[in-house]
Design a protein around this motif. Structure first.
Motif, PDB file in Angstrom:
ATOM      1  N   GLN A 116       3.596 -32.359 -21.654  1.00  0.00           N
ATOM      2  CA  GLN A 116       3.835 -30.937 -21.855  1.00  0.00           C
ATOM      3  C   GLN A 116       4.615 -30.632 -23.131  1.00  0.00           C
ATOM      4  OE1 GLN A 116       5.759 -30.039 -17.985  1.00  0.00           O
ATOM      5  NE2 GLN A 116       3.963 -28.783 -17.545  1.00  0.00           N
ATOM      6  N   THR A 117       4.352 -29.458 -23.678  1.00  0.00           N
ATOM      7  CA  THR A 117       5.200 -28.854 -24.696  1.00  0.00           C
ATOM      8  C   THR A 117       6.111 -27.839 -24.010  1.00  0.00           C
ATOM      9  OG1 THR A 117       3.667 -27.037 -25.133  1.00  0.00           O
ATOM     10  CG2 THR A 117       3.358 -29.079 -26.415  1.00  0.00           C
ATOM     11  N   MET A 118       7.074 -27.305 -24.749  1.00  0.00           N
ATOM     12  CA  MET A 118       7.914 -26.251 -24.179  1.00  0.00           C
ATOM     13  C   MET A 118       7.082 -25.004 -23.875  1.00  0.00           C
ATOM     14  SD  MET A 118      10.849 -27.739 -23.887  1.00  0.00           S
ATOM     15  CE  MET A 118       9.934 -29.282 -23.658  1.00  0.00           C
ATOM     16  N   GLN A 119       6.039 -24.750 -24.682  1.00  0.00           N
ATOM     17  CA  GLN A 119       5.161 -23.619 -24.397  1.00  0.00           C
ATOM     18  C   GLN A 119       4.364 -23.874 -23.117  1.00  0.00           C
ATOM     19  OE1 GLN A 119       4.867 -20.465 -26.025  1.00  0.00           O
ATOM     20  NE2 GLN A 119       3.906 -20.190 -24.033  1.00  0.00           N
ATOM     21  N   ASP A 120       3.913 -25.108 -22.917  1.00  0.00           N
ATOM     22  CA  ASP A 120       3.230 -25.446 -21.662  1.00  0.00           C
ATOM     23  C   ASP A 120       4.138 -25.160 -20.469  1.00  0.00           C
ATOM     24  OD1 ASP A 120       0.947 -26.379 -22.975  1.00  0.00           O
ATOM     25  OD2 ASP A 120       1.693 -28.446 -23.055  1.00  0.00           O
ATOM     26  N   ARG A 121       5.394 -25.513 -20.613  1.00  0.00           N
ATOM     27  CA  ARG A 121       6.340 -25.297 -19.514  1.00  0.00           C
ATOM     28  C   ARG A 121       6.595 -23.807 -19.293  1.00  0.00           C
ATOM     29  NH1 ARG A 121      11.584 -28.364 -19.115  1.00  0.00           N
ATOM     30  NH2 ARG A 121      11.181 -27.702 -16.976  1.00  0.00           N
ATOM     31  N   ALA A 122       6.613 -23.027 -20.366  1.00  0.00           N
ATOM     32  CA  ALA A 122       6.760 -21.583 -20.228  1.00  0.00           C
ATOM     33  C   ALA A 122       5.533 -20.979 -19.529  1.00  0.00           C
ATOM     34  CB  ALA A 122       6.969 -20.934 -21.594  1.00  0.00           C
ATOM     35  N   ASP A 123       4.345 -21.447 -19.906  1.00  0.00           N
ATOM     36  CA  ASP A 123       3.115 -20.968 -19.255  1.00  0.00           C
ATOM     37  C   ASP A 123       3.139 -21.297 -17.762  1.00  0.00           C
ATOM     38  OD1 ASP A 123       2.233 -20.130 -21.737  1.00  0.00           O
ATOM     39  OD2 ASP A 123       0.947 -21.876 -22.071  1.00  0.00           O
ATOM     40  N   GLU A 124       3.592 -22.485 -17.444  1.00  0.00           N
ATOM     41  CA  GLU A 124       3.708 -22.916 -16.045  1.00  0.00           C
ATOM     42  C   GLU A 124       4.670 -22.000 -15.284  1.00  0.00           C
ATOM     43  OE1 GLU A 124       4.269 -27.352 -14.860  1.00  0.00           O
ATOM     44  OE2 GLU A 124       6.272 -26.556 -15.197  1.00  0.00           O
ATOM     45  N   THR A 125       5.779 -21.666 -15.917  1.00  0.00           N
ATOM     46  CA  THR A 125       6.780 -20.800 -15.295  1.00  0.00           C
ATOM     47  C   THR A 125       6.220 -19.406 -15.041  1.00  0.00           C
ATOM     48  OG1 THR A 125       8.562 -22.041 -16.373  1.00  0.00           O
ATOM     49  CG2 THR A 125       9.080 -19.816 -15.598  1.00  0.00           C
ATOM     50  N   LEU A 126       5.500 -18.866 -15.999  1.00  0.00           N
ATOM     51  CA  LEU A 126       4.922 -17.540 -15.827  1.00  0.00           C
ATOM     52  C   LEU A 126       3.831 -17.528 -14.764  1.00  0.00           C
ATOM     53  CD1 LEU A 126       4.814 -16.341 -19.547  1.00  0.00           C
ATOM     54  CD2 LEU A 126       6.377 -15.602 -17.732  1.00  0.00           C
ATOM     55  N   ALA A 127       3.080 -18.629 -14.652  1.00  0.00           N
ATOM     56  CA  ALA A 127       2.094 -18.739 -13.583  1.00  0.00           C
ATOM     57  C   ALA A 127       2.782 -18.710 -12.222  1.00  0.00           C
ATOM     58  CB  ALA A 127       1.280 -20.022 -13.749  1.00  0.00           C
ATOM     59  N   ALA A 128       3.935 -19.362 -12.128  1.00  0.00           N
ATOM     60  CA  ALA A 128       4.691 -19.365 -10.870  1.00  0.00           C
ATOM     61  C   ALA A 128       5.192 -17.961 -10.540  1.00  0.00           C
ATOM     62  CB  ALA A 128       5.859 -20.339 -10.970  1.00  0.00           C
ATOM     63  N   ILE A 129       5.607 -17.208 -11.554  1.00  0.00           N
ATOM     64  CA  ILE A 129       6.057 -15.839 -11.313  1.00  0.00           C
ATOM     65  C   ILE A 129       4.902 -14.964 -10.846  1.00  0.00           C
ATOM     66  CG2 ILE A 129       6.913 -13.742 -12.439  1.00  0.00           C
ATOM     67  CD1 ILE A 129       8.693 -15.501 -14.149  1.00  0.00           C
ATOM     68  N   ARG A 130       3.740 -15.099 -11.482  1.00  0.00           N
ATOM     69  CA  ARG A 130       2.572 -14.308 -11.051  1.00  0.00           C
ATOM     70  C   ARG A 130       2.222 -14.637  -9.606  1.00  0.00           C
ATOM     71  NH1 ARG A 130       0.886 -15.720 -16.312  1.00  0.00           N
ATOM     72  NH2 ARG A 130      -0.444 -17.387 -15.511  1.00  0.00           N
ATOM     73  N   TRP A 131       2.269 -15.890  -9.251  1.00  0.00           N
ATOM     74  CA  TRP A 131       1.989 -16.295  -7.864  1.00  0.00           C
ATOM     75  C   TRP A 131       3.018 -15.687  -6.919  1.00  0.00           C
ATOM     76  CZ3 TRP A 131       5.015 -19.022  -4.417  1.00  0.00           C
ATOM     77  CH2 TRP A 131       4.386 -19.497  -3.264  1.00  0.00           C
ATOM     78  N   ALA A 132       4.301 -15.750  -7.309  1.00  0.00           N
ATOM     79  CA  ALA A 132       5.369 -15.269  -6.434  1.00  0.00           C
ATOM     80  C   ALA A 132       5.298 -13.764  -6.214  1.00  0.00           C
ATOM     81  CB  ALA A 132       6.724 -15.647  -7.036  1.00  0.00           C
ATOM     82  N   ARG A 133       4.813 -13.037  -7.202  1.00  0.00           N
ATOM     83  CA  ARG A 133       4.738 -11.577  -7.075  1.00  0.00           C
ATOM     84  C   ARG A 133       3.791 -11.152  -5.953  1.00  0.00           C
ATOM     85  NH1 ARG A 133       6.305  -8.142 -11.144  1.00  0.00           N
ATOM     86  NH2 ARG A 133       4.458  -6.841 -10.861  1.00  0.00           N
ATOM     87  N   THR A 134       2.908 -12.024  -5.539  1.00  0.00           N
ATOM     88  CA  THR A 134       1.964 -11.699  -4.470  1.00  0.00           C
ATOM     89  C   THR A 134       2.466 -12.130  -3.096  1.00  0.00           C
ATOM     90  OG1 THR A 134       0.753 -13.815  -4.572  1.00  0.00           O
ATOM     91  CG2 THR A 134       0.105 -12.070  -6.129  1.00  0.00           C
TER      92      THR A 134
END
Length: 345
Positions: A116-134
């Motif tokens: 992973q890059t730091m951007q990959d990790r940021a993308d992963e984090t945002l995916a988790a937030i989108r999932w959590a919002r539901t």
């Protein structure tokens, strides 16, 4: 009668020891129970599924906020071997659930965190937030990030890219990767009492490695040059090569969410004074940044006297894990979280 009295005198200390052991065992069990409802979850929507733990406050009457955990460096599982649970409990008492996951490749999770890059990790984090919002029971307006150490190059990217990040809690984070690495090297050499010759040799080794990275050399090329590669794997070399230019300044400048920065005054990994100065230069909106310093705490927000003693740290980790952390650390996070907007309606 005399014989029976001698027998009783022999049994008294044995029974006392047994009572103490049983009592201590019960205490340890109690200290390692947390006021949380944990469930294993699979977080979808990103590059690959994430194996996570969602920990909710017990007895929550309505939707709760959520703190998404962003790990530091290394192969960390969702609970960080239980290290996170006292923090989760403190956040639960402020009315917040927490979400964390096994890094890719850890505990059988798909992928490899070293890819992973730091951007990959940021993308992963945002995916988790989108999932959590539901998720039912989660207030989508109160989802923010907690992260330590290396997470300092991940969370600002995520907060810059999405208004869904309502707040950020950074613990022992740095601003510039290379500056952090040099500080870490010199601070540990001083702590270990290294001679000037040893210090010069370690600096020269570090500079040689950095030069190779700037020239974009592969691990094999670096090893073939005769460099000392002790403790470095090809995968780790590639990870550092992708990420060593990381600097949070530009991302921090664009962050609009409130930020709590928590620093340890005895941090040997990160220059806490440099981090605080960098955050204050970039987060200039009045009231946006709160800084809490714990002068006797290390990088892990543990008192130095505890971290430096294997006996103390082991006993506390087993018998009183909440007491491992610097006094006031949990209160600082609870106070910050309770200041975030209350649920609407």
């Amino acid at each position: 009668m005399r014989k029976r009295s001698r027998t009783w005198r022999l049994w008294v200390p044995l029974l006392s020891v047994a009572v103490l052991v049983l009592g201590a065992g019960g205490w340890v069990v109690h200290q390692n129970e947390y006021d949380l409802k944990e469930e294993r979850v699979t977080i979808t929507g990103g590059r690959q599924p994430l194996h996570g733990v969602l920990a909710r406050p017990t007895g929550a009457a309505g939707p709760t906020g959520l703190v998404v955990f962003v790990h530091g460096d290394g192969p960390i599982d969702a609970t960080h071997d239980g290290w996170y649970r006292p923090i989760w409990e403190a956040m639960a008492r402020a009315g917040y659930a927490t979400l964390s996951w096994d890094k890719p490749g850890v505990n059988g999770a798909p992928g490899n965190w070293l890819d992973q890059t730091m951007q990959d990790r940021a993308d992963e984090t945002l995916a988790a937030i989108r999932w959590a919002r539901t998720r039912p029971g989660i207030d989508p307006a109160r989802i923010g990030l907690w992260g330590a150490s290396q997470a300092g190059w991940v969370m600002p990217k995520a907060a810059r890219q999405s208004t869904d990040v309502a707040f950020v809690i950074g613990v022992g984070t740095a601003v510039n990767w290379l500056q952090q690495g040099r500080y870490d090297l010199l601070a540990h050499l001083r702590k270990d009492g290294a001679s000037q010759a040893e210090t010069d040799a370690r600096i020269a080794k570090s500079e040689r490695r950095l030069t190779a990275m700037r020239e974009n050399r592969t691990f094999e090329q670096y090893r073939a040059s005769g460099a000392d590669v002790t403790g470095i794997t090809p995968e780790r070399w590639d990870f550092d090569l992708r990420n060593y230019r990381s600097d949070a300044t530009e991302d921090l400048t664009a962050v609009k969410a409130p930020v709590l920065l928590i620093l340890g005054g005895r941090d040997l990994n990160v220059d806490s004074a440099d981090t605080e100065a960098g955050y204050r230069r970039t987060l200039t909106t009045p009231g946006q940044l709160q800084v809490r310093r714990f002068e006797d705490a290390t990088h892990n927000l543990v008192p130095e006297s505890v971290e430096d003693s294997e006996l103390k740290s082991t006993v506390l980790a087993i018998a009183a894990p909440r007491s491992l952390f610097a006094p006031g650390y949990f209160d600082a996070m609870r106070q910050f979280l309770t200041s975030i907007n209350r649920p609407k309606g």
